[in-house]
Structures are given as C-alpha cells and as structure tokens.
Design a protein around this motif. Structure first.
Motif, PDB file in Angstrom:
ATOM      1  N   SER A  48       9.162  -0.798 -24.768  1.00  0.00           N
ATOM      2  CA  SER A  48      10.055   0.183 -24.143  1.00  0.00           C
ATOM      3  C   SER A  48       9.601   1.600 -24.440  1.00  0.00           C
ATOM      4  CB  SER A  48      11.494  -0.023 -24.633  1.00  0.00           C
ATOM      5  OG  SER A  48      12.033  -1.221 -24.123  1.00  0.00           O
ATOM      6  N   ILE A  51       6.780   2.430 -22.101  1.00  0.00           N
ATOM      7  CA  ILE A  51       7.271   2.750 -20.763  1.00  0.00           C
ATOM      8  C   ILE A  51       7.852   4.159 -20.743  1.00  0.00           C
ATOM      9  CG2 ILE A  51       8.848   2.068 -18.926  1.00  0.00           C
ATOM     10  CD1 ILE A  51       6.520   0.145 -19.416  1.00  0.00           C
ATOM     11  N   SER A  52       8.589   4.526 -21.785  1.00  0.00           N
ATOM     12  CA  SER A  52       9.149   5.875 -21.872  1.00  0.00           C
ATOM     13  C   SER A  52       8.042   6.919 -21.893  1.00  0.00           C
ATOM     14  CB  SER A  52      10.020   6.010 -23.125  1.00  0.00           C
ATOM     15  OG  SER A  52      11.115   5.131 -23.085  1.00  0.00           O
ATOM     16  N   ILE A 100       7.568  -6.701 -20.651  1.00  0.00           N
ATOM     17  CA  ILE A 100       8.436  -5.653 -20.143  1.00  0.00           C
ATOM     18  C   ILE A 100       9.836  -6.188 -19.849  1.00  0.00           C
ATOM     19  CG2 ILE A 100       7.643  -6.018 -17.768  1.00  0.00           C
ATOM     20  CD1 ILE A 100       8.000  -3.007 -17.321  1.00  0.00           C
ATOM     21  N   LYS A 103      15.398  -3.805 -17.961  1.00  0.00           N
ATOM     22  CA  LYS A 103      15.848  -2.407 -17.914  1.00  0.00           C
ATOM     23  C   LYS A 103      14.668  -1.451 -17.730  1.00  0.00           C
ATOM     24  CE  LYS A 103      15.762  -1.563 -22.913  1.00  0.00           C
ATOM     25  NZ  LYS A 103      16.546  -1.077 -24.093  1.00  0.00           N
ATOM     26  N   ASP A 104      13.514  -1.811 -18.299  1.00  0.00           N
ATOM     27  CA  ASP A 104      12.334  -0.964 -18.145  1.00  0.00           C
ATOM     28  C   ASP A 104      11.720  -1.110 -16.753  1.00  0.00           C
ATOM     29  OD1 ASP A 104      12.446   0.120 -20.738  1.00  0.00           O
ATOM     30  OD2 ASP A 104      11.516  -1.674 -21.565  1.00  0.00           O
ATOM     31  N   ARG A 107      13.696   1.144 -14.666  1.00  0.00           N
ATOM     32  CA  ARG A 107      13.302   2.544 -14.872  1.00  0.00           C
ATOM     33  C   ARG A 107      12.067   2.894 -14.049  1.00  0.00           C
ATOM     34  NH1 ARG A 107      12.427   2.814 -21.073  1.00  0.00           N
ATOM     35  NH2 ARG A 107      11.959   5.001 -20.646  1.00  0.00           N
TER      36      ARG A 107
END
Length: 203
Positions: A48, A51-52, A100, A103-104, A107
């Motif tokens: 996560s 991904i951010s 993954i 929620k990601d 996003r």
C-alpha cells in the motif's frame, strides 16, 4: 531483510517481538517498512505504501500536464500517458501484481478516471492500457527467469512448473503453498502462468 511466518497463538510470540535481531554482533533496527530499488516494502507485504508513493508522483505529473495537454491531439495525449505516466504505474509490477489490495486497486482506478478527465481520453482505454502493460511485464519477467539458467530463481521456478504427483491439487497441476504470502508471490504465480498460460487482470 528477514520475513518469518509466526503462529499468533504461540506463547512465545510476544517474547520474540521484544527480542532484538543481531547480525555479526550488530543489532538490526526493526522497521515497519523499507524501500529497495524504488519499491516500498511494508511488514505485511500489502504494498500500500508503494501504491501511495507512485500515485503521489503521477498525480503531481498529471497536475503539471493539465495546463498544456489541451493543445495536444488524441494521439499525442495517448503517447504522453504511455511514456510519462504508465512507467510509474507499472514499475516493478511483477513483485506486487498479486499482493495489491482491493482498496489500492480502487485508488489506481480513481487516478485513471482523473487522468481520463484531464487528457480527454476514454477511461476504459486507460484501464486496458494499464492491464495489458502490467500483464506483458509480468509475462516478460516470468519467461526471462524460466529461460535463463543462470538466474537465481530459475531452478526454483522450473521445479514448481514441472507436472508431477507431488504438486497435484486440482485439474490443473499447481504447486502447493502453506501460507497466503507464498500464494501471492511472483514465483508461485509465475509457475501457475507457465502451466496454464492465463493471468488475471491487474485492475
């Protein structure tokens, strides 16, 4: 870097967490996450944080393009997305392809909707582009390791891909796994791909 599989019910779990890890007499700092070759790796391997990290980059790039992209034609906009945005989105994708979280994924899809609005391109086209590129990168890496006899993972990947009674689980010949982390790992998924030649979409 050390990953271990611990039984949370084990009476020594709390004690093991309090114990320090030493390598050649030097204490190793415990950390929730680390970064290696541009990939953010957290303690639970959710990726996560990675991904951010990539989303912060591509949002910044896209915000800069918002003022100039209106002067581009459709082909130029597609080229900009593929050459400037896409490499960030699928960087090291074979590593986190199956880790993954939902929620990601959402996003990333929200970013693609934002990009479609800024670039005046079809959202489904951008989603398909990401899925196809991610698949191609995963397949490229899996094929490269499978064919490269000098690669450290070659023998392990090849042994998992061999059809035998030891790894027979269902109509497909699949290698066994004991924990979900291994099931989601690149080596396991690459072995499955080598057997079935199928791969689910990233998004």
């Amino acid at each position: 870097m050390c990953f271990t599989n611990k039984n949370i019910k084990h009476e020594g779990l709390l004690l093991s967490k309090s114990q320090c890890v030493k390598i050649e007499g030097s204490e190793v700092e415990r950390t929730r996450k680390t970064k290696y070759l541009g990939v953010c790796i957290d303690e639970r391997l959710t990726f996560s944080d990675h991904i951010s990290s990539i989303l912060s980059k591509v949002y910044y790039i896209m915000s800069g393009l918002a003022y100039t992209v209106s002067f581009f034609n459709k082909e130029a906009k597609e080229s900009v997305f593929k050459s400037v945005i896409l490499p960030h989105l699928i960087y090291a994708v074979p590593v986190w392809y199956h880790f993954i979280l939902r929620k990601d994924k959402d996003r990333i899809l929200r970013f693609l909707k934002y990009s479609a609005k800024i670039l005046h391109l079809d959202f489904n086209y951008l989603k398909l582009t990401v899925n196809v590129s991610a698949k191609n990168e995963f397949i490229r890496m899996a094929t490269k390791i499978h064919d490269d006899h000098n690669h450290p993972l070659h023998s392990y990947l090849k042994s998992l891909s061999v059809q035998s009674k030891k790894n027979l689980r269902n109509p497909f010949i699949l290698p066994k796994y004991r924990i979900t982390l291994f099931k989601n790992s690149f080596v396991y998924r690459a072995a499955l791909f080598n057997q079935s030649k199928t791969l689910n979409d990233l998004l």
